[in-house]
Design an enzyme around this catalytic site. Structure first.
Site: not given
Ligand code: GLA
Length: 666
Positions: A142, A312
């Site tokens: 991210e 995710e």
């Molecule tokens: C983001 C991050 C993860 C985690 C999630 C929590 O997507 O990539 O590492 O922190 O949020 O929802």
């Protein structure tokens, strides 16, 4: 279609790993992503590399018939590295460092960090090269999360000056492009250009826009280090990154040449709370806003006009939004179906088990911290079973929404109204299409547009002759075009052209903008369109028609009777210009007229929270509300999942057209 999970073996006792991985396989999991935050576990001391633990996790995963997706671990540099090179840290506009102690504590333009990145990435790439059980890699994690795309440190100042030198060649060209005679901002050399640090009044809009572009490019350059080293080690791997929802400072489209696969991280109940002006409804608190999530699906599919992954997927309650409501019963299954219906080829839930330590203890996993199944586990298992049978081509959208982050940045730099927000404006049109079961690709204008019957260009703000020519060519060949408010207002340097808006688009539109205004609720916000009366919001333009036809006019207010919406025949196609930000009913009217002209089929208007999406001959009917709905399926439909009652937070899948369905609430 596959389901996967994000796993952190380093968080758990070694003796637990095999049982975890065995249970993943039992749940139909096919991919396991690991290691994005593991640098201090991989290299606890400078130069002391230990990848044996990751080797063992990969082996266990492959022993149970699954594949590993590994991550380069650069989102969390270890403390010893920051102590060695404190210049790695980013700085706020006022010089405050972003200290070690959380994550994303590095600057993309730090020469020291780029060198350390090359070292750790090549170490891991060389170690796992030719390992048949590693399917591919996620670079970092991210980019820009926690607002870390933009940094104001001295390394960024140096890099920004070089970026400007390359873009403009000489300082006089920059002065001319930006217009620096205003407020005595003339520059004698590139060395005089600093990052836009804290000032008493607003920054020069052209300088700010270029700084946003530079910052976005810095992340792209940094990512290329990872991608190049990984490809060099083993070009069988796919290279991906996990982008974010409604994210505005990272220009995902600029990564397209360096990534094989676009992925993003989808947390519907969080997004409905923390990145939309509107308050989340009870249904959105339980299942999210299907058009907010759907538009991100379609953007990350549109980035390369190919399937994407959800890297995710929200697995249950999450810790970071204002509130952490439990999702509705079945929502975790619904989200997997929603992603696949919009073109995802894999959905990986974040994370396998709720973590006992650190900043995300109040974040669910598919299992509880004791390893017992949590609410999302059975949803994921059911989704895996239902989706495993489907092997689908990508979504074949008839409509494109054109998007450039430059337009987001430029209009959000000068919103002219407290409620001007680019993504929200764009979603007004996206939601109108989706409420009619019409799929859309969100694409950059430099993509191949020839396959689309209709194009919508929300706030196509910065327009040059080349973009105008691209659109003219498409419309001349019969594509139907809908331009929206604030289109063609500025040139690429964020300066007003020497002619009225829409500038280079004027021939296409057949009208010009005489005035613009931003209007709060307490002023008149009514137009007629096709003889009906409608509401609009936030922003309005008074149009002077040349050879365009007025199809919508203002009612009341200072602009009473002035043209608001126009249509113009151009070659084999037509161009509609909607000079207001339409509320939902007007957006539906303008969009269905566009679809009629483009001969694109659409369904009756679906109830709020109910959406239909078609992919490769299958249609999903998805219910993001707490009440069941009954669906009148097309006569020739063949049910694949579920039946003609779609439960609360449920999904039905049938073989057949989306445009032919109808839905009865209740
Ligand atoms: C983001 C991050 C993860 C985690 C999630 C929590 O997507 O990539 O590492 O922190 O949020 O929802």
């Amino acid at each position: 279609m596959t389901v996967g999970v994000c796993y952190f073996p380093e968080h758990w006792p070694h003796e637990r790993w095999e049982r975890d991985i065995e249970q993943m396989a039992e749940a139909g999991i096919e991919y396991v992503r690991m290691a994005e935050f593991s640098w201090s576990r991989i290299e606890p001391e400078s130069g002391e590399i230990d990848l044996s633990w990751l080797d063992e996790a990969v082996s266990l995963i492959s022993d149970h018939g699954m594949e590993a997706v590994l991550c380069t671990p650069t989102a969390t540099p270890p403390k010893w590295l920051i102590d060695q090179h404190p210049s790695i840290l980013q700085e706020e506009p006022d010089g405050t460092p972003r200290h070690y102690g959380s994550r994303r504590h590095y600057c993309f333009n730090s020469p020291a960090y780029r060198e350390e990145t090359r070292r750790i990435v090549s170490t891991m790439a060389d170690h796992f090269a030719d390992n048949p059980h590693v399917a591919g890699w996620q670079t970092d994690n991210e980019y820009g999360c926690h607002e870390t795309i933009r940094c104001w440190c001295d390394d960024c100042a140096t890099a920004f000056r070089e970026w400007l030198r390359e873009r403009y060649g000489d300082i006089e060209s920059l002065n001319e492009a930006w217009g620096t005679t205003f407020w005595s901002q003339h520059l004698r050399s590139f060395d005089e250009v600093d990052p836009p640090r804290h000032t008493a009044a607003e920054h020069h809009p052209s300088r700010l826009l270029d700084y946003y572009r530079f910052s976005a490019d810095s992340a792209v350059d940094y990512n290329a280090i990872h991608a190049d080293l990984l490809r060099e080690a083993d070009d069988d791997w796919f290279i991906a990154h996990n982008f974010m929802g409604d994210f505005d400072s990272c220009d995902a489209f600029r990564f397209a040449d360096d990534l094989d696969l676009f992925t993003w991280d989808s947390y519907p109940t969080g997004f409905a709370q923390d990145r939309r002006p509107a308050a989340a409804s009870p249904n959105e608190l339980r299942a999210g806003d299907p058009d907010q999530v759907g538009m991100n699906h379609d953007l990350y599919r549109g980035a390369k006009q190919q399937p994407f992954w959800v890297m995710e997927q929200q697995p249950g309650d999450v810790n970071w939004p204002p509130y952490a409501p439990q999702p509705g019963e079945g929502a975790m299954r619904l989200w997997a179906h929603h992603a696949v219906a919009h073109g995802a080829d894999a959905v990986l839930y974040f994370r396998w088990r709720r973590c006992r330590e650190g900043q995300e203890q109040y974040h669910a996993g598919l299992r509880k911290q004791d390893g017992s199944p949590d609410r999302g586990y059975h949803d994921a298992d059911q989704a895996a079973t239902e989706l495993a049978e489907l092997d689908l081509d990508t979504v074949d959208a008839d409509v494109a929404l054109l998007h450039e982050y430059d337009n987001l940045w430029a209009t959000n730099i000068q919103p002219h109204a407290p409620d001007w927000e680019y993504w929200t404006h764009m979603r007004q049109y996206y939601a109108a299409l989706r409420a009619r079961s019409v799929q859309a690709d969100v694409v950059h204008p430099d993509r191949d547009l020839s396959g689309y019957d209709a194009i919508v260009t929300p706030a196509l703000h910065l327009v040059d002759d080349a973009l105008a020519a691209t659109l003219e060519g498409a419309v001349e060949d019969g594509t139907e075009l809908l331009l929206t408010v604030r289109s063609g207002t500025k040139d690429r340097a964020n300066k007003l052209p020497g002619v009225p808006a829409p500038g280079p688009l004027t021939d296409l539109v057949g009208a010009t903008v005489d005035q613009h205004e931003s209007v709060p609720e307490r002023l008149d916000r009514q137009v007629t369109y096709d003889g009906e009366s409608y509401e609009f919001r936030t922003f309005a333009e008074w149009l002077d028609t040349d050879d365009a036809t007025t199809v919508g006019s203002y009612v009341g207010g200072v602009g009473d009777g002035r043209a608001a919406i126009t249509e113009h025949e151009f070659g084999a196609g037509h161009v509609a210009y909607c000079g207001v930000w339409p509320e939902a009913d007007l957006a539906d009217a303008v969009v269905t007229d566009l679809l009629d002209r483009a001969d694109v089929g659409y369904s009756e208007r679906l109830p709020t929270g109910v959406r239909a999406a078609q992919r490769d001959g299958y249609t999903w009917v998805m219910n993001f509300t707490s009440d069941p709905v009954s669906v009148a399926l097309p006569e020739d439909a063949r049910l694949v999942v579920g039946d003609d009652t779609v439960d609360a937070f449920g999904a039905t899948v049938y073989e057949g057209e989306a445009a032919d369905l109808s839905v009865d609430e209740g």
